[in-house]
Design a protein around this motif. Structure first.
Motif, PDB file in Angstrom:
ATOM      1  N   ILE A 115       6.363  -5.584  18.316  1.00  0.00           N
ATOM      2  CA  ILE A 115       5.184  -5.780  17.465  1.00  0.00           C
ATOM      3  C   ILE A 115       4.426  -4.467  17.375  1.00  0.00           C
ATOM      4  O   ILE A 115       3.753  -4.051  18.321  1.00  0.00           O
ATOM      5  N   ASP A 116       4.564  -3.793  16.250  1.00  0.00           N
ATOM      6  CA  ASP A 116       3.959  -2.482  16.031  1.00  0.00           C
ATOM      7  C   ASP A 116       2.896  -2.607  14.941  1.00  0.00           C
ATOM      8  O   ASP A 116       3.237  -2.733  13.758  1.00  0.00           O
ATOM      9  N   PRO A 117       1.606  -2.586  15.286  1.00  0.00           N
ATOM     10  CA  PRO A 117       0.550  -2.743  14.288  1.00  0.00           C
ATOM     11  C   PRO A 117       0.571  -1.683  13.189  1.00  0.00           C
ATOM     12  O   PRO A 117      -0.015  -1.900  12.118  1.00  0.00           O
ATOM     13  N   ASP A 118       1.226  -0.552  13.424  1.00  0.00           N
ATOM     14  CA  ASP A 118       1.302   0.483  12.387  1.00  0.00           C
ATOM     15  C   ASP A 118       1.966  -0.035  11.116  1.00  0.00           C
ATOM     16  O   ASP A 118       1.715   0.469  10.016  1.00  0.00           O
ATOM     17  N   LEU A 119       2.818  -1.050  11.257  1.00  0.00           N
ATOM     18  CA  LEU A 119       3.539  -1.580  10.097  1.00  0.00           C
ATOM     19  C   LEU A 119       2.639  -2.357   9.148  1.00  0.00           C
ATOM     20  O   LEU A 119       3.034  -2.677   8.022  1.00  0.00           O
ATOM     21  N   LEU A 120       1.410  -2.653   9.576  1.00  0.00           N
ATOM     22  CA  LEU A 120       0.499  -3.424   8.730  1.00  0.00           C
ATOM     23  C   LEU A 120      -0.224  -2.573   7.696  1.00  0.00           C
ATOM     24  O   LEU A 120      -0.791  -3.114   6.743  1.00  0.00           O
ATOM     25  N   VAL A 121      -0.204  -1.270   7.867  1.00  0.00           N
ATOM     26  CA  VAL A 121      -1.054  -0.424   7.009  1.00  0.00           C
ATOM     27  C   VAL A 121      -0.601  -0.417   5.554  1.00  0.00           C
ATOM     28  O   VAL A 121      -1.386  -0.091   4.664  1.00  0.00           O
TER      29      VAL A 121
END
Length: 380
Positions: free
Chosen positions: A174-180
């Protein structure tokens, strides 16, 4: 004392955690992986990054992207054929709920054979699935940590719920960077999906101390971060929504959901609308229906929301259903069902199907199809 179980995958969480994908795959014995995603994720550049990471580690990558927003039964069979024909050994699901649910369906057919319809319902998967790694690109579905897969039966126009411990992946990265790269609309719909997971699982008849704590964590984080995440893509808020989605996924995976999701499945099967569009419309009416059966828990949910998203004292006198309705409306979410479906001529059929959905079973208050029809009428 109630006997309970709590099933979750290995979770690797944090900004930049995607860099550990290749080593995770190798740890599972991968030499040739099947990467399942969709064209929207491809256009965002994440598919290319994943392939580059895998190829740098000398791992072969077979790519399957023949998916729609709500994965179809025929697409699952196509993906399983590609897995077999290419002699893949690990499945990587990249995306929102659709690619990840499709990955689960493909893995089920690869190891158990037959047709995906054979596994509708709970605990029908017998043989172990191939290793699976999931990488969510939204903060909402929770599919990357759950025991659920939702697949559309095109002929019946029904979203099938497949529930099994076997569907929990080996690893979730789960990498929050992918939400940008996500749009405001997708950030909102995903967050509301996670909120509905948390609310329904918290009041579920199968809830336990393990699931309740995760559900409340999710509710607090979503209430406090949904606005800055959607309105300005604040990175800290996006990270908190990722945590919330994971917590809500852990909760509903083990405690189940309720009639809100059962109705969303039936509406999605008939009209091809997503959870994120249907759930905010349904949730206030579902809460009103369930409230008499779980007053204390509903009060705890309301307190968690006000604690995380401060409101004037006068607003705190409003019911939980009104509070959520006003929040969703303030965020610009359409709050009438007639805005997302063409007509209500099939509503009786939809409600009769929803009563039979596995998600209806743990709802805190037993519901007839007429009760569900009333919920839809209120939301219309």
């Amino acid at each position: 004392m109630q006997i309970t179980k709590f099933a979750i995958p290995e979770v690797i969480f944090g900004n930049g955690s995607i860099q550990f994908l290749a080593s995770c795959a190798q740890r599972l014995g991968a030499k040739r992986v099947l990467l399942v995603s969709d064209k929207g994720i491809e256009e965002s550049g994440w598919v290319a990054l994943i392939r580059e990471i895998l190829e740098s580690a000398k791992l072969d990558c077979i790519y399957f992207d023949e998916l729609t927003a709500n994965p179809r039964d025929r697409q699952i069979q196509q993906g399983a054929k590609l897995y077999r024909d290419s002699r893949a050994d690990v499945i990587i699901g990249l995306g929102g709920g659709s690619p990840i649910d499709a990955s689960k369906g493909i893995a089920t057919i690869v190891s158990n054979g037959g047709n995906i319809h054979d596994y509708e319902g709970a605990n029908r998967i017998i043989h172990p699935l191939p290793p699976m790694i999931f990488i969510p690109t939204t903060a909402g579905s929770g599919s990357d940590v759950s025991q659920y897969a939702i697949i559309t039966d095109e002929k019946r126009q029904v979203k099938m719920s497949i529930i099994s411990r076997s569907l929990v992946p080996n690893i979730s990265i789960i990498d929050p960077d992918l939400l940008v790269t996500k749009s405001r609309e997708l950030i909102l719909s995903s967050a509301v999906d996670a909120l509905a997971h948390a609310v329904e699982s918290y009041v579920s008849r199968l809830a336990s101390p393990f699931t309740e704590s995760q559900a409340l964590t999710a509710i607090r984080l979503i209430a406090g971060n949904i606005k800055p995440a959607a309105n300005s893509k604040n990175r800290e808020a996006l990270k908190n929504l990722s945590i919330a989605s994971t917590a809500a996924g852990m909760s509903f995976s083990n405690a189940g959901l309720g009639v809100g999701h059962a109705l969303a499945h039936s509406l999605g099967g008939r009209y091809d609308v997503t959870h994120g569009m249907a759930l905010p419309i349904l949730l206030p009416a579902v809460i009103r229906f369930n409230q008499p059966s779980c007053e204390r828990k509903m009060a705890t949910i309301a307190h968690a929301i006000y604690e995380s998203c401060p409101a004037p004292v006068s607003d705190r006198k409003k019911s939980l259903s009104d509070t959520l309705y006003n929040l969703f409306e303030e965020l610009g979410i359409p709050m009438q069902m007639r805005k997302i479906v063409p007509d209500n001529s099939h509503m009786e059929e939809i409600c009769k199907l929803a009563v039979q959905d596995a998600c209806s079973v743990p709802n805190p208050k037993e519901a007839t199809w007429q009760d569900l029809y009333q919920i839809c009428s209120e939301a219309w």
